[in-house]
Design an enzyme around this catalytic site. Sequence first.
Site, PDB file in Angstrom:
ATOM      1  N   TYR A   1      12.028  53.738 -10.138  1.00 17.86           N
ATOM      2  CA  TYR A   1      11.268  52.302  -9.948  1.00 17.86           C
ATOM      3  C   TYR A   1      10.223  52.509  -9.052  1.00 17.86           C
ATOM      4  CZ  TYR A   1      10.155  47.823  -7.929  1.00 17.86           C
ATOM      5  OH  TYR A   1       9.319  46.934  -7.395  1.00 17.86           O
TER       6      TYR A   1
HETATM    7  P1  NAP Z   1      11.924  38.603 -11.922  1.00 14.66           P
HETATM    8  O1  NAP Z   1      12.610  36.972 -11.647  1.00 14.66           O
HETATM    9  O2  NAP Z   1      12.725  39.466 -12.664  1.00 14.66           O
HETATM   10  O3  NAP Z   1      10.617  38.382 -12.637  1.00 14.66           O
HETATM   11  C1  NAP Z   1      10.183  39.463 -13.462  1.00 14.66           C
HETATM   12  C2  NAP Z   1       9.367  38.649 -14.408  1.00 14.66           C
HETATM   13  O4  NAP Z   1       8.920  40.014 -15.280  1.00 14.66           O
HETATM   14  C3  NAP Z   1       9.882  38.019 -15.564  1.00 14.66           C
HETATM   15  O5  NAP Z   1       9.427  36.745 -15.632  1.00 14.66           O
HETATM   16  C4  NAP Z   1      10.292  38.742 -16.677  1.00 14.66           C
HETATM   17  O6  NAP Z   1      10.296  37.977 -17.811  1.00 14.66           O
HETATM   18  C5  NAP Z   1       8.975  39.416 -16.774  1.00 14.66           C
HETATM   19  N1  NAP Z   1       8.876  40.607 -17.402  1.00 14.66           N
HETATM   20  C6  NAP Z   1       9.990  41.699 -17.528  1.00 14.66           C
HETATM   21  N2  NAP Z   1       9.876  42.429 -18.496  1.00 14.66           N
HETATM   22  C7  NAP Z   1       8.531  41.996 -19.308  1.00 14.66           C
HETATM   23  C8  NAP Z   1       7.833  42.498 -20.486  1.00 14.66           C
HETATM   24  N3  NAP Z   1       8.201  43.565 -21.216  1.00 14.66           N
HETATM   25  N4  NAP Z   1       6.749  41.711 -20.620  1.00 14.66           N
HETATM   26  C9  NAP Z   1       6.256  40.684 -19.992  1.00 14.66           C
HETATM   27  N5  NAP Z   1       7.019  40.051 -18.802  1.00 14.66           N
HETATM   28  C10 NAP Z   1       8.173  40.964 -18.548  1.00 14.66           C
HETATM   29  O7  NAP Z   1      11.496  39.489 -10.329  1.00 14.66           O
HETATM   30  P2  NAP Z   1      10.956  38.865  -9.013  1.00 14.66           P
HETATM   31  O8  NAP Z   1      12.292  38.505  -8.256  1.00 14.66           O
HETATM   32  O9  NAP Z   1      10.101  37.531  -9.353  1.00 14.66           O
HETATM   33  O10 NAP Z   1      10.455  39.862  -8.391  1.00 14.66           O
HETATM   34  C11 NAP Z   1       8.924  40.411  -9.071  1.00 14.66           C
HETATM   35  C12 NAP Z   1       8.671  41.829  -8.871  1.00 14.66           C
HETATM   36  O11 NAP Z   1       8.793  41.905  -7.304  1.00 14.66           O
HETATM   37  C13 NAP Z   1       9.884  42.790  -9.364  1.00 14.66           C
HETATM   38  O12 NAP Z   1       9.589  43.001 -10.578  1.00 14.66           O
HETATM   39  C14 NAP Z   1       9.589  44.155  -8.442  1.00 14.66           C
HETATM   40  O13 NAP Z   1       8.527  44.934  -9.007  1.00 14.66           O
HETATM   41  C15 NAP Z   1       8.823  43.410  -7.232  1.00 14.66           C
HETATM   42  N6  NAP Z   1       9.762  43.755  -6.049  1.00 14.66           N
HETATM   43  C16 NAP Z   1      10.977  43.344  -5.927  1.00 14.66           C
HETATM   44  C17 NAP Z   1      11.571  43.422  -4.688  1.00 14.66           C
HETATM   45  C18 NAP Z   1      13.103  43.102  -4.776  1.00 14.66           C
HETATM   46  O14 NAP Z   1      13.868  43.341  -3.694  1.00 14.66           O
HETATM   47  N7  NAP Z   1      13.686  42.590  -5.547  1.00 14.66           N
HETATM   48  C19 NAP Z   1      11.141  43.984  -3.601  1.00 14.66           C
HETATM   49  C20 NAP Z   1       9.493  44.573  -3.670  1.00 14.66           C
HETATM   50  C21 NAP Z   1       9.145  44.079  -4.828  1.00 14.66           C
HETATM   51  P3  NAP Z   1      11.434  36.985 -18.394  1.00 14.66           P
HETATM   52  O15 NAP Z   1      11.510  35.796 -17.466  1.00 14.66           O
HETATM   53  O16 NAP Z   1      11.379  36.891 -19.861  1.00 14.66           O
HETATM   54  O17 NAP Z   1      12.807  37.953 -18.040  1.00 14.66           O
END
Ligand code: NAP
Length: 211
Positions: A122
């Site tokens: 990742y």
């Molecule tokens: P999330 O709720 O999983 O949101 C990710 C979004 O990306 C969802 O709306 C999803 O769509 C969309 N997505 C996934 N695949 C896609 C595709 N093929 N085409 C278009 N859209 C797509 O994640 P979050 O909690 O908001 O976090 C956002 C980001 O922060 C993570 O993805 C990661 O890179 C980053 N981050 C996370 C952490 C952590 O602790 N979790 C730490 C640092 C950084 P759907 O709604 O349709 O599923």
Amino acid sequence: MENILIAGANGAVGQKIVNLLEASQYFNPVAMIRKEEQKKQFESRNIDTVVRDLEEDISGVTEGIDKVIFAAGSGGKKVVEVDQEGAKKLIDLSNKTKIKKFVMLSSMGADSPEDADELKEYLRAKHNADEYLKSSDLNFAIVRPGSLTDEPGTGKIILDSKLKSSGEISRDDVAQTLVRSLHNDSANYSVFEILKGDNLIATAMNKVSAT
Ligand code: NAP
């Protein structure tokens, strides 16, 4: 008003970004979502939507867009296809239509994925997307938070180009920082890490310096 495209607008952070932009007098959010059934919650609030999947053809998605926030992510399932190549595709289109700024939601650890004990693939994907953005012609802000929580935001963070230790930060405060990065010029051409902390986000952002 500037039109802001939010990739991942239906996600946990994405929705918070949309809410902040909706309340702003400077920005008009355009929610990039990937399913027709996700449209309703935005359109019922008069928020523009564009339905596209980052794994497919997204051409035209940046037409009429001033700035982009990339908050999409595959949740570890398709890191190369979505987190890396999906981001690169959107960067290319943003370059083509000459948007004014691309704000990337990255992650702590994306600077040196090989040093990570876990999430190596990742972090490698995030690293590659970040490097691609840095070497593009775009103005950018790459925001690297620690572990995301659903705690209520405090509006306070610690921020540095490289923080000394890892930790947590609420999605609320991450969304605030991303939105501030849109219009704060000190965030131009910058890469910085954030965690929960004691400094008001606006004050902390004065510490950002261009790479
Ligand atoms: P999330 O709720 O999983 O949101 C990710 C979004 O990306 C969802 O709306 C999803 O769509 C969309 N997505 C996934 N695949 C896609 C595709 N093929 N085409 C278009 N859209 C797509 O994640 P979050 O909690 O908001 O976090 C956002 C980001 O922060 C993570 O993805 C990661 O890179 C980053 N981050 C996370 C952490 C952590 O602790 N979790 C730490 C640092 C950084 P759907 O709604 O349709 O599923």
